[in-house]
Design an enzyme around this catalytic site. Structure first.
Site, short mmCIF file in Angstrom:
data_model
loop_
_atom_site.label_atom_id
_atom_site.label_comp_id
_atom_site.label_asym_id
_atom_site.label_seq_id
_atom_site.Cartn_x
_atom_site.Cartn_y
_atom_site.Cartn_z
N SER A 37 0.81 -1.21 0.00
CA SER A 37 0.00 0.00 0.00
C SER A 37 0.85 1.27 0.00
O SER A 37 1.62 1.50 -0.93
CB SER A 37 -0.96 -0.04 1.20
OG SER A 37 -1.99 0.90 1.07
N ASP A 219 -5.81 -3.88 -2.08
CA ASP A 219 -4.72 -3.53 -1.18
C ASP A 219 -4.01 -4.77 -0.62
O ASP A 219 -4.65 -5.69 -0.11
CB ASP A 219 -5.30 -2.70 -0.03
CG ASP A 219 -4.24 -1.94 0.74
OD1 ASP A 219 -3.26 -2.55 1.15
OD2 ASP A 219 -4.42 -0.73 0.91
#
Length: 517
Positions: A37, A219
């Site tokens: 991320s 993610d």
């Protein structure tokens, strides 16, 4: 090194960590990198700077400037519908728009993963950028490795090297930072941008039938927000393994979720009442439209039509008819939902729901939405974090070879350690700095330069502090005296810690310094 997720808080904290390691001469010793991320933004930028042969100082300056000037969400929203051709059937996608923000020339541009895979000057044995694929719920890795047998993607969904080579770095960054709730999934390979000499059809042919309907990527933090698991697998045969530095900006809230207060009154209007009011409004608007149409027709037939009659008959009639049409459409969609629930649950919910007041029903929706958000963003993340940390701390191979560079480390009191080594205790300004860094929300923008300075400085001071703690707690007899293997490193760390522990750190304006304290 693992660079955790956490938006710009993670990106800046990790940048400060890298900056300090460069200062004390340790950065060139990093042999493995795993990012998630916000950590992927910093990690990819750092790797690209190595591909380009940039000195670390130049990378730090350019990436710092990018973070300070770029509000990813605001710019992605601006470009949400601007890149679609007229008549295009492509759906609006915020994550694809964010990928286009990352693909601007001041960050990753149109560069491809092949540049990372084939570069000779990249220092890592392993560089892994993590996403989560939603078919099996496993990690899906874009990975550069010196091991020729390395699997790209994962065992269930393997990505041939030619496909990975043509993947756009900006799309990899977007997929890795595609957190649920904020973004929709980024579908691989259909929603990646492919070059003209390697179009989507070529990628699909190489990937095979398992990818024909697309692999939804989100993610990497959903699977492992610290990126630890990837490095444990990558170095599972190393004996001894490298020292593992876990840079983690996870913030543990004292209370993950509180039930929102109910309204002071339940109200008296029920959903059944709203339904009957909608019926009444429908017939009223339908009657109004009919009367206006009839009166307008009579006026036109009599030859008395004037420009003002457009606003007396035509416009009100169209508005009334539009309201009636909208009510019919809304009812049809609600019946679709009720029909779906009845088919899935063999239950007719309307007889029970219609007795609820509007405020009660709204509160039921609020409670479900907020608790689901807390579940995915707090409870699950804490559970996964505990499992992954338990795995690495339970692995005897990493005894004395694991360093947790946690963003809250400067705020934790360690009376036994500080009694024995009083010089190591963080000053009040460093404790405040760590607390302020923890308060930075998980966003993809900074609201002020002070925010960036605080978080980046916290990254520098924290890694210095945890490295000193690591030497003291795990390497006694190896650093205390000249000639010992870790003595020179210890002296460099002590020198930098003295600077950090002076009240003037980090250097900033008096107003900003006061905000920190």
């Amino acid at each position: 090194m693992c660079l955790s997720g956490g938006g710009y808080r993670a990106a800046a904290f990790h940048l400060g960590t890298l900056r300090f390691l460069d200062t004390v001469g340790l950065l060139s010793d990093v042999v493995g990198l795993s990012t998630v991320s916000g950590g992927t933004l910093t990690g990819l930028a750092w790797v690209v700077s190595q591909v380009d042969g940039k000195p670390f100082k130049d990378f730090h300056e350019s990436f710092s400037a990018y973070l300070l000037r770029t509000n990813v969400i605001a710019e992605a929203l601006t470009g949400l519908t601007t890149n679609r051709d007229h008549g295009s059937h492509a759906w609006a996608s915020l994550i694809r728009s964010a990928a286009d923000v990352y693909a601007r020339p001041d960050f990753l541009g149109d560069r491809r993963f092949g540049e990372v895979l084939d570069a000779k000057q990249v220092q890592f044995q392993e560089a892994i950028f993590n996403t989560t694929e939603f078919h099996t719920g496993l990690d899906f890795r874009f990975r550069r490795s010196t091991n020729p047998g390395t699997v790209l993607g994962n065992n269930g969904n393997r990505m041939p090297r030619p496909v990975a080579s043509h993947a756009r770095l900006a799309d990899i960054a977007a997929a890795s930072s595609c957190f649920p709730g904020g973004f929709e999934p980024l579908v691989f390979p259909q929603q990646f941008h492919w070059p003209q000499d390697y179009p989507l059809d070529t990628a699909l042919a190489a990937l095979g039938p398992g990818f024909q309907n697309g692999l939804p990527l989100m993610d990497g933090g959903i699977y492992d927000n610290q990126g630890i698991d990837s490095l444990l697998l990558a170095f599972n045969r190393a004996d001894p393994p490298p020292t593992l530095v876990i840079c983690d900006v996870s913030v543990q809230a004292p209370e993950m979720y509180n039930v929102p207060e109910n309204p002071t009154k339940r109200g008296w209007v029920t959903l059944n009442g709203v339904s009957w009011m909608a019926y009444g409004l429908f017939f009223l608007t339908l009657l109004t439209a009919g009367i206006l149409a009839w009166r307008g027709f009579e006026t036109a037939v009599e030859g008395a039509w004037a420009p003002r009659d457009y606003f007396l008959y035509l416009v009100p009639g169209v508005l009334a008819a539009s309201v009636a049409t909208a009510l019919v459409w809304v009812r049809a969609r609600l019946e679709d939902v009720m029909g779906l629930l009845k088919r899935q649950m063999d239950l007719d919910v309307w007889p029970s729901f219609k007795k609820l007041t509007v405020l009660e029903f709204a509160q039921m929706l609020v409670l479900r939405a907020t608790s689901m958000l807390a579940l995915t963003s707090q409870v699950f993340m804490k559970r996964v974090r505990g499992l992954v940390f338990g795995k690495v701390y339970g692995d005897s191979r990493f005894k004395d070879r694991r360093i947790s560079n946690l963003i809250a480390a400067l705020t934790v009191d360690r009376p036994n350690l500080f009694a024995k080594h009083p010089w190591l205790k963080p000053g009040a300004h460093l404790t405040a700095l760590g607390a302020q860094a923890c308060q930075m929300p998980t966003t993809l923008w900074f609201t002020s330069k002070t925010q960036f300075v605080i978080v980046e400085a916290a990254g520098q001071a924290t890694i210095c502090y945890v490295l000193l703690r690591h030497l003291i707690e795990h390497h006694a007899g190896q650093y205390e005296a000249p000639g010992q293997p870790l003595h020179d490193l210890y002296e460099r760390l002590r020198k930098e810690w003295t600077v950090f522990n002076q009240p003037g750190f980090p250097p900033m304006s008096e107003q900003s310094q006061a905000a920190v304290v």
